[in-house]
Design an enzyme around this catalytic site. Structure first.
Site, short mmCIF file in Angstrom:
data_model
loop_
_atom_site.label_atom_id
_atom_site.label_comp_id
_atom_site.label_asym_id
_atom_site.label_seq_id
_atom_site.Cartn_x
_atom_site.Cartn_y
_atom_site.Cartn_z
N GLU A 196 3.21 1.61 2.89
CA GLU A 196 4.03 0.40 2.66
C GLU A 196 3.31 -0.47 1.64
O GLU A 196 2.14 -0.79 1.82
CB GLU A 196 4.26 -0.33 3.98
CG GLU A 196 5.11 0.48 4.95
CD GLU A 196 6.36 1.06 4.31
OE1 GLU A 196 7.11 0.31 3.66
OE2 GLU A 196 6.58 2.28 4.42
N CYS A 211 4.05 -9.83 1.54
CA CYS A 211 4.75 -8.82 0.75
C CYS A 211 6.20 -9.24 0.58
O CYS A 211 6.86 -8.87 -0.38
CB CYS A 211 4.63 -7.47 1.41
SG CYS A 211 5.18 -7.51 3.11
P1 NAP Z 1 -5.12 -3.50 -0.92
O1 NAP Z 1 -6.09 -4.11 -1.82
O2 NAP Z 1 -4.29 -2.38 -1.40
O3 NAP Z 1 -5.93 -3.06 0.39
C1 NAP Z 1 -5.28 -2.52 1.52
C2 NAP Z 1 -6.25 -1.67 2.31
O4 NAP Z 1 -6.63 -0.52 1.55
C3 NAP Z 1 -7.55 -2.39 2.66
O5 NAP Z 1 -7.93 -2.00 3.96
C4 NAP Z 1 -8.51 -1.84 1.62
O6 NAP Z 1 -9.86 -1.89 2.04
C5 NAP Z 1 -8.04 -0.42 1.52
N1 NAP Z 1 -8.43 0.30 0.30
C6 NAP Z 1 -8.72 -0.23 -0.90
N2 NAP Z 1 -9.03 0.76 -1.77
C7 NAP Z 1 -8.94 1.93 -1.10
C8 NAP Z 1 -9.13 3.30 -1.43
N3 NAP Z 1 -9.50 3.68 -2.66
N4 NAP Z 1 -8.94 4.25 -0.48
C9 NAP Z 1 -8.59 3.90 0.76
N5 NAP Z 1 -8.40 2.61 1.15
C10 NAP Z 1 -8.56 1.64 0.23
O7 NAP Z 1 -4.09 -4.60 -0.37
P2 NAP Z 1 -4.42 -6.02 0.27
O8 NAP Z 1 -4.93 -6.92 -0.81
O9 NAP Z 1 -5.23 -5.86 1.49
O10 NAP Z 1 -2.98 -6.49 0.73
C11 NAP Z 1 -2.04 -7.07 -0.13
C12 NAP Z 1 -1.00 -6.06 -0.57
O11 NAP Z 1 -0.36 -5.50 0.57
C13 NAP Z 1 0.11 -6.67 -1.39
O12 NAP Z 1 0.42 -5.82 -2.45
C14 NAP Z 1 1.27 -6.75 -0.41
O13 NAP Z 1 2.54 -6.77 -1.00
C15 NAP Z 1 1.05 -5.52 0.41
N6 NAP Z 1 1.70 -5.60 1.71
C16 NAP Z 1 2.81 -4.83 1.94
C17 NAP Z 1 3.47 -4.90 3.15
C18 NAP Z 1 4.69 -4.07 3.42
O14 NAP Z 1 5.11 -4.00 4.57
N7 NAP Z 1 5.28 -3.44 2.44
C19 NAP Z 1 2.98 -5.75 4.13
C20 NAP Z 1 1.85 -6.52 3.87
C21 NAP Z 1 1.21 -6.43 2.66
P3 NAP Z 1 -10.83 -3.05 1.44
O15 NAP Z 1 -10.34 -4.32 1.97
O16 NAP Z 1 -12.17 -2.66 1.97
O17 NAP Z 1 -10.73 -2.95 -0.06
#
Ligand code: NAP
Ligand code: MG
Length: 516
Positions: A286, A321
């Protein structure tokens, strides 16, 4: 016999008594800031040589917690434990697994404001946003418990005379859960407990910015009676341990919520079959959004529409999001409506989440830098209406920002900024507005304000988003009221909090026995 599912009510902070209780919870949590947290592997607390800190974005010198920084070595152990414990957990009857979630819900209801207070400090949510996140988490526990019991019932088949036939759902195996920081309890808990209640084991790799909350959740599940090793906690960088867990041949499924960039990367990595791997991994991903609110000249109440735009764009600093980041207004009311939104936006007060300002800080220094860079881009692409700069304070504060006359293909109208920045786009008429709204690679939420039933019909058919709202804000989805998830680059449309969700963590087994 369980009572039917009901959403957990929000705490009414206009009541003096509730405000006092929240202040107490904040004081209790504040006295616990700065503690050290270990990994949890097979129920054991595992310390690591290296650590990292989670800070309070409202007060950036305040350390919320010091966390163990796992390496691939600990990640490997966690996957091994999850693989071994799966053989046990998959045999525990579904009703018993559901009971663990229900006990966790009871415990969480008692500690609601405490879990809200942790969010105030760790991610900068104001009281109502933090409280709503905990309520959503309680809803997931209550709802997925009931859903598991439903999925465990005998499934209907067409009978034939020569055989006795059965169809039932079994779990998949070890699931790696990778949540975002922005719903630090709700989304993390929702994905994890969906995996657990369906009989899978979990390695949870929480977002680094909200890892303290994840640790408290793991403790809550232990208290609720979840056996050791069924849920393992690996804190550390996504780019190293996250990748290792995703690529591991024993990982059966990945449940991810986060940005499109990371989601695409995980999807690709998971697709590659590793030596020794005997399945194709299932992936839920997601991802982001570029959500639009359309305000048409036929809207019944522009005051209400303007309130909804402000709530959708700036609630939790635009870091949802589902947040509105595009406002599309039809020509006849364009200038007037932009003025109405501007007026409201300029009344917004910004300050530390602890003091319950409507707007607090954005999550961290790199988010702040990214948002400010987009604001500079916006100054080239559109007309700055209000905001456009940092706000004072010892945190990552940014003024709520509006750009008008933004071309629909501008970067600030196309790319997810994930902060308090709204791009306003003028549409010729309603049809043009729908076309502009769909001109995006995303498709998560959207709102339409109009009183015209034919326009509502058109929006229902044409506005391509997973969650469409008519005459209301585009944030604030409720469990089993608005199953949540988006289309296109917003993700795999796994509707969290919906009745299809648990199926994603299960596989169907068909058994046919010939009569003798
Ligand atoms: P993110 O930077 O993509 O990180 C999400 C998760 O992925 C974190 O636990 C992060 O760990 C991990 N991660 C990062 N790089 C990775 C890799 N190479 N391999 C595996 N895991 C990895 O997103 P965020 O900043 O936490 O959240 C914001 C985003 O989430 C926004 O784009 C928002 O729209 C989206 N979102 C979507 C929904 C939905 O339902 N569609 C809901 C909520 C949020 P680290 O923190 O250690 O980097
Ligand atoms: Mg933090």
């Amino acid at each position: 016999m369980l009572t039917p599912f009901k959403n957990e009510p929000f705490t009414d902070f206009t009541k003096e008594e509730n405000r006092r209780r929240m202040q107490e919870a904040l004081a209790r949590v504040e006295s616990q800031l700065g503690r050290e947290y270990a990994l949890v592997i097979n129920g054991e607390r595992v310390k690591t040589r290296e650590t990292f800190v989670s800070i309070n974005p409202s007060e950036k010198d305040q350390v919320v917690g010091v966390l163990a920084k796992a390496t691939t070595e600990e990640a490997e152990r966690a996957i091994q434990v999850a693989t071994e414990r799966f053989e046990y957990w998959k045999r525990v009857p579904p009703e018993e697994r559901a009971m663990v979630l229900l006990r966790a819900a009871t415990l969480l209801k008692r500690r609601k404001l405490e879990f809200a207070a942790w969010q105030v400090f760790e991610v900068g949510k104001n009281w109502a946003e933090a409280d709503a996140d905990v309520a959503e988490a309680i809803d997931y526990l209550e709802f997925y418990a009931r859903e598991m019991i439903r999925y465990a019932q005998p499934q209907e088949l067409t009978p034939i005379e020569t055989e006795r036939n059965e169809y039932f759902y079994i779990p998949l195996g070890p699931v790696v859960v990778i949540p975002p920081w922005n719903f630090p309890l709700a989304i993390m808990l929702g994905m994890t407990t969906a995996a657990l209640v369906t009989g899978n084991t979990v390695v949870l790799k929480p977002a680094s910015d909200s890892a303290v909350i994840a640790y408290h959740f793991v403790e809550l599940m232990e208290e609720a009676g979840l056996p050791a090793g069924v849920l393992n906690l690996i804190t550390g960088p996504g780019s190293t341990v996250g990748d290792y867990l995703v690529a591991h041949p024993k990982t059966r499924m990945i449940a991810f919520t986060g940005s499109m960039e990371v989601g695409k990367h995980i999807y690709e990595l998971a697709a590659k079959v590793q030596p020794g791997q005997i399945w194709l991994k299932r992936v839920i991903a997601e991802m982001g959004g570029k959500d639009a609110i359309i305000v048409d000249e036929d809207a019944l109440n522009l005051e209400e529409a303007a309130d909804a735009v402000v709530a959708s764009a700036y609630g939790f600093q635009g870091q949802k999001c589902s947040a509105a980041s595009r406002l599309i207004v039809t020509e006849p009311i364009y200038e007037k409506f932009v003025e109405m939104v501007k007026e409201r936006t300029e009344k917004i007060e910004i300050g530390p989440a602890k003091d319950n300002y409507f707007m607090g800080p954005v999550i961290n220094a790199s988010a702040e830098a990214k948002i400010l860079a987009y604001i500079e881009i916006g100054k080239e692409e559109g007309k700055l209406v209000t905001g456009g700069e940092k706000a004072p304070g010892n945190g990552f504060y940014i003024k709520p920002t509006i750009f008008k006359d933004v071309p629909e293909d501008a970067r600030i109208a196309q790319e997810e900024i994930f902060g308090p920045v709204l791009a306003v786009i003028k549409a010729r008429d309603f049809d043009d507005a729908i076309r502009i709204a769909n001109n995006t690679i995303y498709g998560l939420t959207g709102s339409v304000f109009t009183g015209d039933p034919l326009k509502i019909k058109k929006a229902k058919e044409e506005f391509h988003v997973g969650n469409l709202y008519i005459n209301r804000k585009c944030t604030g989805a409720l469990v089993d009221v608005h199953p949540f998830g988006g289309f296109n680059m917003s993700g795999t449309d796994s509707k969290a909090g919906g009745r299809d969700y648990l199926l994603l963590f299960l596989q169907g087994k068909s058994v046919s026995e010939k009569y003798r």
